[in-house]
Design a protein around this motif. Sequence first.
Motif, PDB file in Angstrom:
ATOM      1  N   ASP A 162      34.968  46.868  40.005  1.00  0.00           N
ATOM      2  CA  ASP A 162      34.192  48.156  40.505  1.00  0.00           C
ATOM      3  C   ASP A 162      33.215  48.832  39.408  1.00  0.00           C
ATOM      4  OD1 ASP A 162      35.919  50.520  39.729  1.00  0.00           O
ATOM      5  OD2 ASP A 162      37.243  48.859  39.859  1.00  0.00           O
ATOM      6  N   ASP A 163      32.629  49.890  39.800  1.00  0.00           N
ATOM      7  CA  ASP A 163      31.595  50.534  38.824  1.00  0.00           C
ATOM      8  C   ASP A 163      32.703  51.417  37.738  1.00  0.00           C
ATOM      9  OD1 ASP A 163      29.659  49.586  40.347  1.00  0.00           O
ATOM     10  OD2 ASP A 163      29.313  51.417  41.661  1.00  0.00           O
ATOM     11  N   LEU A 164      33.438  52.009  38.004  1.00  0.00           N
ATOM     12  CA  LEU A 164      34.347  52.490  36.886  1.00  0.00           C
ATOM     13  C   LEU A 164      34.969  51.738  36.092  1.00  0.00           C
ATOM     14  CD1 LEU A 164      35.400  55.138  35.855  1.00  0.00           C
ATOM     15  CD2 LEU A 164      37.513  54.961  37.373  1.00  0.00           C
ATOM     16  N   SER A 165      35.509  50.502  36.681  1.00  0.00           N
ATOM     17  CA  SER A 165      36.126  49.527  35.491  1.00  0.00           C
ATOM     18  C   SER A 165      34.947  48.970  34.662  1.00  0.00           C
ATOM     19  CB  SER A 165      36.973  48.371  36.450  1.00  0.00           C
ATOM     20  OG  SER A 165      37.878  49.005  37.085  1.00  0.00           O
ATOM     21  N   TYR A 166      33.918  48.572  35.383  1.00  0.00           N
ATOM     22  CA  TYR A 166      32.899  48.057  34.548  1.00  0.00           C
ATOM     23  C   TYR A 166      32.365  48.839  33.618  1.00  0.00           C
ATOM     24  CZ  TYR A 166      28.339  45.787  33.638  1.00  0.00           C
ATOM     25  OH  TYR A 166      27.161  45.217  32.777  1.00  0.00           O
ATOM     26  N   VAL A 167      31.943  50.266  33.817  1.00  0.00           N
ATOM     27  CA  VAL A 167      31.382  50.974  32.701  1.00  0.00           C
ATOM     28  C   VAL A 167      32.585  51.229  31.779  1.00  0.00           C
ATOM     29  CG1 VAL A 167      30.672  53.298  32.409  1.00  0.00           C
ATOM     30  CG2 VAL A 167      29.644  52.164  34.306  1.00  0.00           C
ATOM     31  N   THR A 168      33.879  51.366  32.089  1.00  0.00           N
ATOM     32  CA  THR A 168      34.823  51.676  31.151  1.00  0.00           C
ATOM     33  C   THR A 168      35.073  50.519  30.372  1.00  0.00           C
ATOM     34  OG1 THR A 168      36.133  53.296  32.576  1.00  0.00           O
ATOM     35  CG2 THR A 168      37.173  52.143  31.023  1.00  0.00           C
ATOM     36  N   VAL A 169      35.254  49.208  30.647  1.00  0.00           N
ATOM     37  CA  VAL A 169      35.175  48.033  29.940  1.00  0.00           C
ATOM     38  C   VAL A 169      34.216  47.807  29.088  1.00  0.00           C
ATOM     39  CG1 VAL A 169      35.755  45.653  30.007  1.00  0.00           C
ATOM     40  CG2 VAL A 169      36.937  47.094  31.517  1.00  0.00           C
ATOM     41  N   PHE A 170      32.839  48.291  29.717  1.00  0.00           N
ATOM     42  CA  PHE A 170      31.682  47.773  28.666  1.00  0.00           C
ATOM     43  C   PHE A 170      31.577  48.837  27.675  1.00  0.00           C
ATOM     44  CE2 PHE A 170      28.840  44.381  29.503  1.00  0.00           C
ATOM     45  CZ  PHE A 170      28.067  44.350  28.450  1.00  0.00           C
ATOM     46  N   VAL A 213      29.205  34.062  20.186  1.00  0.00           N
ATOM     47  CA  VAL A 213      29.352  35.369  20.769  1.00  0.00           C
ATOM     48  C   VAL A 213      28.578  35.793  22.162  1.00  0.00           C
ATOM     49  CG1 VAL A 213      29.331  38.021  20.423  1.00  0.00           C
ATOM     50  CG2 VAL A 213      30.417  36.511  18.801  1.00  0.00           C
ATOM     51  N   PHE A 214      27.272  35.589  21.918  1.00  0.00           N
ATOM     52  CA  PHE A 214      26.363  35.841  23.143  1.00  0.00           C
ATOM     53  C   PHE A 214      26.773  34.742  24.139  1.00  0.00           C
ATOM     54  CE2 PHE A 214      23.392  36.928  19.390  1.00  0.00           C
ATOM     55  CZ  PHE A 214      23.778  38.343  19.361  1.00  0.00           C
ATOM     56  N   PHE A 215      27.132  33.534  23.781  1.00  0.00           N
ATOM     57  CA  PHE A 215      27.553  32.515  25.099  1.00  0.00           C
ATOM     58  C   PHE A 215      28.842  33.198  25.594  1.00  0.00           C
ATOM     59  CE2 PHE A 215      29.551  28.513  26.208  1.00  0.00           C
ATOM     60  CZ  PHE A 215      28.637  28.110  27.106  1.00  0.00           C
ATOM     61  N   ALA A 216      29.649  33.544  24.961  1.00  0.00           N
ATOM     62  CA  ALA A 216      31.002  33.861  25.385  1.00  0.00           C
ATOM     63  C   ALA A 216      30.646  35.015  26.609  1.00  0.00           C
ATOM     64  CB  ALA A 216      32.016  34.229  24.507  1.00  0.00           C
ATOM     65  N   PHE A 217      29.722  35.703  26.084  1.00  0.00           N
ATOM     66  CA  PHE A 217      29.334  36.957  27.108  1.00  0.00           C
ATOM     67  C   PHE A 217      28.652  36.371  28.271  1.00  0.00           C
ATOM     68  CE2 PHE A 217      30.103  40.129  23.713  1.00  0.00           C
ATOM     69  CZ  PHE A 217      30.646  41.446  24.802  1.00  0.00           C
ATOM     70  N   SER A 218      27.698  35.571  28.413  1.00  0.00           N
ATOM     71  CA  SER A 218      27.007  34.889  29.378  1.00  0.00           C
ATOM     72  C   SER A 218      28.095  34.250  30.263  1.00  0.00           C
ATOM     73  CB  SER A 218      25.844  34.046  28.830  1.00  0.00           C
ATOM     74  OG  SER A 218      24.816  34.905  28.203  1.00  0.00           O
ATOM     75  N   CYS A 219      28.768  33.581  29.706  1.00  0.00           N
ATOM     76  CA  CYS A 219      29.690  32.453  30.346  1.00  0.00           C
ATOM     77  C   CYS A 219      31.174  33.170  30.925  1.00  0.00           C
ATOM     78  CB  CYS A 219      30.013  31.338  29.843  1.00  0.00           C
ATOM     79  SG  CYS A 219      28.414  30.585  29.453  1.00  0.00           S
ATOM     80  N   GLY A 220      31.557  34.366  30.334  1.00  0.00           N
ATOM     81  CA  GLY A 220      32.755  34.708  30.553  1.00  0.00           C
ATOM     82  C   GLY A 220      32.982  36.018  30.961  1.00  0.00           C
ATOM     83  N   VAL A 221      32.442  36.999  29.862  1.00  0.00           N
ATOM     84  CA  VAL A 221      32.459  38.519  30.079  1.00  0.00           C
ATOM     85  C   VAL A 221      31.832  38.851  31.375  1.00  0.00           C
ATOM     86  CG1 VAL A 221      32.393  40.550  29.049  1.00  0.00           C
ATOM     87  CG2 VAL A 221      33.258  38.557  27.684  1.00  0.00           C
ATOM     88  N   VAL A 222      30.517  38.678  30.970  1.00  0.00           N
ATOM     89  CA  VAL A 222      29.601  38.830  32.250  1.00  0.00           C
ATOM     90  C   VAL A 222      30.063  38.612  33.669  1.00  0.00           C
ATOM     91  CG1 VAL A 222      27.173  38.687  33.355  1.00  0.00           C
ATOM     92  CG2 VAL A 222      27.644  39.306  30.841  1.00  0.00           C
ATOM     93  N   PRO A 223      30.491  37.234  34.078  1.00  0.00           N
ATOM     94  CA  PRO A 223      30.938  36.953  35.471  1.00  0.00           C
ATOM     95  C   PRO A 223      32.175  37.479  35.648  1.00  0.00           C
ATOM     96  CG  PRO A 223      30.190  35.011  34.099  1.00  0.00           C
ATOM     97  CD  PRO A 223      30.082  36.041  33.062  1.00  0.00           C
ATOM     98  N   GLY A 224      33.159  37.775  34.693  1.00  0.00           N
ATOM     99  CA  GLY A 224      34.199  38.566  35.069  1.00  0.00           C
ATOM    100  C   GLY A 224      34.015  40.008  35.357  1.00  0.00           C
ATOM    101  N   LEU A 225      33.020  40.564  34.548  1.00  0.00           N
ATOM    102  CA  LEU A 225      32.829  42.198  35.117  1.00  0.00           C
ATOM    103  C   LEU A 225      31.854  42.313  36.133  1.00  0.00           C
ATOM    104  CD1 LEU A 225      31.885  43.613  31.595  1.00  0.00           C
ATOM    105  CD2 LEU A 225      34.014  43.814  32.876  1.00  0.00           C
ATOM    106  N   ARG A 226      31.314  40.993  36.542  1.00  0.00           N
ATOM    107  CA  ARG A 226      30.533  41.174  37.874  1.00  0.00           C
ATOM    108  C   ARG A 226      31.556  41.494  39.247  1.00  0.00           C
ATOM    109  NH1 ARG A 226      28.015  36.462  37.539  1.00  0.00           N
ATOM    110  NH2 ARG A 226      26.246  37.286  36.237  1.00  0.00           N
ATOM    111  N   ARG A 227      32.937  41.082  38.888  1.00  0.00           N
ATOM    112  CA  ARG A 227      33.955  41.245  39.951  1.00  0.00           C
ATOM    113  C   ARG A 227      34.639  42.492  39.795  1.00  0.00           C
ATOM    114  NH1 ARG A 227      36.515  35.405  38.884  1.00  0.00           N
ATOM    115  NH2 ARG A 227      34.818  34.118  39.068  1.00  0.00           N
TER     116      ARG A 227
END
Length: 149
Positions: free
Chosen positions: A31-39, A15-29
């Motif tokens: 905007d702020d509203l999408s980031y906060v809403t998704v997280f 789970v933690f690896f999936a966040f590091s390798c997939g979720v976080v890089p995806g969310l980095r791309r």
Amino acid sequence: MLVAATVGNGLLAGVFFAFSCGVVPGLRRVDDLSYVTVFRAINGSIVNRLFLLVFLGAPIATGAATALHLGAARQGTLACLVAGLVLGLFSFAVTAFVNVPLNNQLDAAPIGDAQQRKEARDRFERRWNRWNHVRTAASTAALLLLAIA
């Protein structure tokens, strides 16, 4: 018990690896509203019975497996178990005392305008990501040690 500990720690490391390798890089791309809403949505969905069973069960199973090997003839196995337990507990502590409080702060942050969303993200993102990488490394090392045991 050792199998349960190994599987539980492996699931958490994944789970933690999936966040590091997939979720976080995806969310980095995004905007702020999408980031906060998704997280916020992730924070709300990840706290469920199955995740909590693994999150709480893995350190319990690791502690039990370690206790069952106390006094065992194979001291190398015990050393791997103790080290795995320490790393697993460290990962648990990082989650409980850093990542979860950051999640709660993000969930409570006002996001009514663009500046508030940017501030909420800025207070959260870098610190959460750093500590997620730490718990990923610790839980992966715990998994390795338990597999060796």
